[in-house]
Design a protein around this motif. Structure first.
Motif, PDB file in Angstrom:
ATOM      1  N   SER A  34       0.811  -1.217   0.000  1.00 43.57           N
ATOM      2  CA  SER A  34       0.000   0.000   0.000  1.00 43.57           C
ATOM      3  C   SER A  34       0.845   1.270   0.000  1.00 43.57           C
ATOM      4  O   SER A  34       0.323   2.361  -0.231  1.00 43.57           O
ATOM      5  CB  SER A  34      -0.941   0.015   1.206  1.00 43.57           C
ATOM      6  N   VAL A  35       2.154   1.153   0.283  1.00 48.86           N
ATOM      7  CA  VAL A  35       3.013   2.342   0.260  1.00 48.86           C
ATOM      8  C   VAL A  35       3.124   2.817  -1.182  1.00 48.86           C
ATOM      9  O   VAL A  35       3.719   2.165  -2.026  1.00 48.86           O
ATOM     10  CB  VAL A  35       4.409   2.039   0.847  1.00 48.86           C
ATOM     11  N   ALA A  36       2.531   3.995  -1.454  1.00 50.16           N
ATOM     12  CA  ALA A  36       2.408   4.463  -2.829  1.00 50.16           C
ATOM     13  C   ALA A  36       3.121   5.777  -3.091  1.00 50.16           C
ATOM     14  O   ALA A  36       3.060   6.303  -4.200  1.00 50.16           O
ATOM     15  CB  ALA A  36       0.926   4.623  -3.195  1.00 50.16           C
ATOM     16  N   GLY A  37       3.800   6.316  -2.086  1.00 44.57           N
ATOM     17  CA  GLY A  37       4.453   7.584  -2.337  1.00 44.57           C
ATOM     18  C   GLY A  37       5.303   8.058  -1.182  1.00 44.57           C
ATOM     19  O   GLY A  37       5.248   7.507  -0.072  1.00 44.57           O
ATOM     20  N   TYR A  38       6.094   9.086  -1.482  1.00 48.03           N
ATOM     21  CA  TYR A  38       7.022   9.643  -0.508  1.00 48.03           C
ATOM     22  C   TYR A  38       7.187  11.129  -0.779  1.00 48.03           C
ATOM     23  O   TYR A  38       7.444  11.538  -1.914  1.00 48.03           O
ATOM     24  CB  TYR A  38       8.372   8.942  -0.630  1.00 48.03           C
ATOM     25  N   VAL A  39       6.987  11.950   0.262  1.00 43.26           N
ATOM     26  CA  VAL A  39       7.140  13.393   0.127  1.00 43.26           C
ATOM     27  C   VAL A  39       7.974  13.906   1.289  1.00 43.26           C
ATOM     28  O   VAL A  39       7.624  13.665   2.456  1.00 43.26           O
ATOM     29  CB  VAL A  39       5.772  14.117   0.123  1.00 43.26           C
ATOM     30  N   PRO A  40       9.085  14.598   1.034  1.00 41.79           N
ATOM     31  CA  PRO A  40       9.848  15.192   2.129  1.00 41.79           C
ATOM     32  C   PRO A  40       9.069  16.339   2.756  1.00 41.79           C
ATOM     33  O   PRO A  40       8.315  17.040   2.076  1.00 41.79           O
ATOM     34  CB  PRO A  40      11.131  15.680   1.442  1.00 41.79           C
ATOM     35  N   LYS A  41       9.246  16.541   4.053  1.00 43.01           N
ATOM     36  CA  LYS A  41       8.480  17.571   4.755  1.00 43.01           C
ATOM     37  C   LYS A  41       8.899  18.982   4.362  1.00 43.01           C
ATOM     38  O   LYS A  41       8.170  19.937   4.654  1.00 43.01           O
ATOM     39  CB  LYS A  41       8.621  17.387   6.266  1.00 43.01           C
ATOM     40  N   ASN A  42      10.041  19.110   3.709  1.00 41.86           N
ATOM     41  CA  ASN A  42      10.462  20.444   3.273  1.00 41.86           C
ATOM     42  C   ASN A  42       9.954  20.769   1.873  1.00 41.86           C
ATOM     43  O   ASN A  42      10.324  21.797   1.302  1.00 41.86           O
ATOM     44  CB  ASN A  42      11.985  20.589   3.330  1.00 41.86           C
ATOM     45  N   ALA A  43       9.108  19.900   1.316  1.00 45.27           N
ATOM     46  CA  ALA A  43       8.522  20.171  -0.002  1.00 45.27           C
ATOM     47  C   ALA A  43       7.509  21.303   0.116  1.00 45.27           C
ATOM     48  O   ALA A  43       6.907  21.509   1.171  1.00 45.27           O
ATOM     49  CB  ALA A  43       7.854  18.915  -0.553  1.00 45.27           C
TER      50      ALA A  43
END
Length: 244
Positions: free
Chosen positions: A96-105
């Motif tokens: 189910s892991v479908a994405g990754y976004v850094p918190k500094n985006a």
């Protein structure tokens, strides 16, 4: 009704993410929780479409992701991390892991990433290669193969003779094809393979479409396209409203 759960241990960050999503033209139910949600032993299993899971270190990634999968049964998990890049490869994560976004985006990138994942896409930014090294692998190695171009786009070409999203975004058909594949998280080598072009040519098309969209990276390009009303091959995605 679509349900999104934001799991973030810091109350202020959690509140900020919830507020951001509530302003992102996303018609859904939003819930916030800290890590205590993932430690509860309950006989009532929760269900949701998407979890935004905050991770502070890669050492805790597997434990948190599997706990979220077990407790909430999400259709998709979008990781939020303090780090700007993922390890070269991470094995054993839930499907189910479908994405990754850094918190500094930028906030707009998170909003667009949520829309893409809810529409069935993936959002894995590519790492910049170190000098003398090959481009690193994406977080999830096995993607569902896609038929190219997407079926709805083939129908558009037959009916209209051209792709209306190309014209709307000011891109050539080839640049649009590259953008669609980038939006699915494919590395440049895979983009080239699907389109029968070299990696160098794929990179050249990517740089040109970045210039035309006035952006500097993959996520920003996807957001720019979605915000202008493009679907990028996902019929269920809704673009952000246009500015007046």
């Amino acid at each position: 009704m679509t349900t999104i759960i934001v799991i973030e241990p810091h109350p202020l960050l959690r509140l900020g993410i919830l507020q951001l999503l509530s302003d992102g033209s996303c018609s859904c139910t939003l819930e916030g929780a800290d890590y205590s949600l993932l430690t509860r032993e309950t006989s009532t299993q929760r269900n949701c479409e998407l979890i935004l899971l905050s991770i502070s270190s890669f050492e805790s990634l597997h434990e948190l992701a599997h706990a979220a999968e077990r407790i909430c049964s999400p259709k998709s998990i979008l990781l939020l991390s303090d780090s700007s890049s993922m390890p070269h490869s991470v094995q054993g994560l839930p499907a189910s892991v479908a994405g990754y976004v850094p918190k500094n985006a930028p906030p707009e990138v998170l909003q667009a990433s949520v829309k893409l994942v809810l529409a069935g896409g993936s959002c894995f930014p590519m790492r910049a290669p170190d000098a003398g090294q090959q481009m690193s692998l994406p977080l999830v190695k096995n993607f569902e193969p896609v038929k190219w171009p997407p079926e709805n786009e083939r129908k558009n070409k037959v009916v209209n003779g051209s792709n209306p999203e190309c014209e709307m975004l000011g891109l050539t058909p080839r640049q649009y094809e590259v953008l669609v594949l980038l939006a699915r998280g494919y590395p440049m080598k895979t983009v080239g393979r699907y389109l029968n072009i070299s990696v160098a040519t794929a990179k050249a098309h990517t740089e040109t479409l970045y210039q035309r969209l006035d952006v500097h990276n993959r996520n920003a390009a996807v957001y720019a396209a979605v915000s202008r009303g493009a679907t990028l091959g996902w019929p269920s995605i809704q673009g952000a409203p246009h500015d007046a």
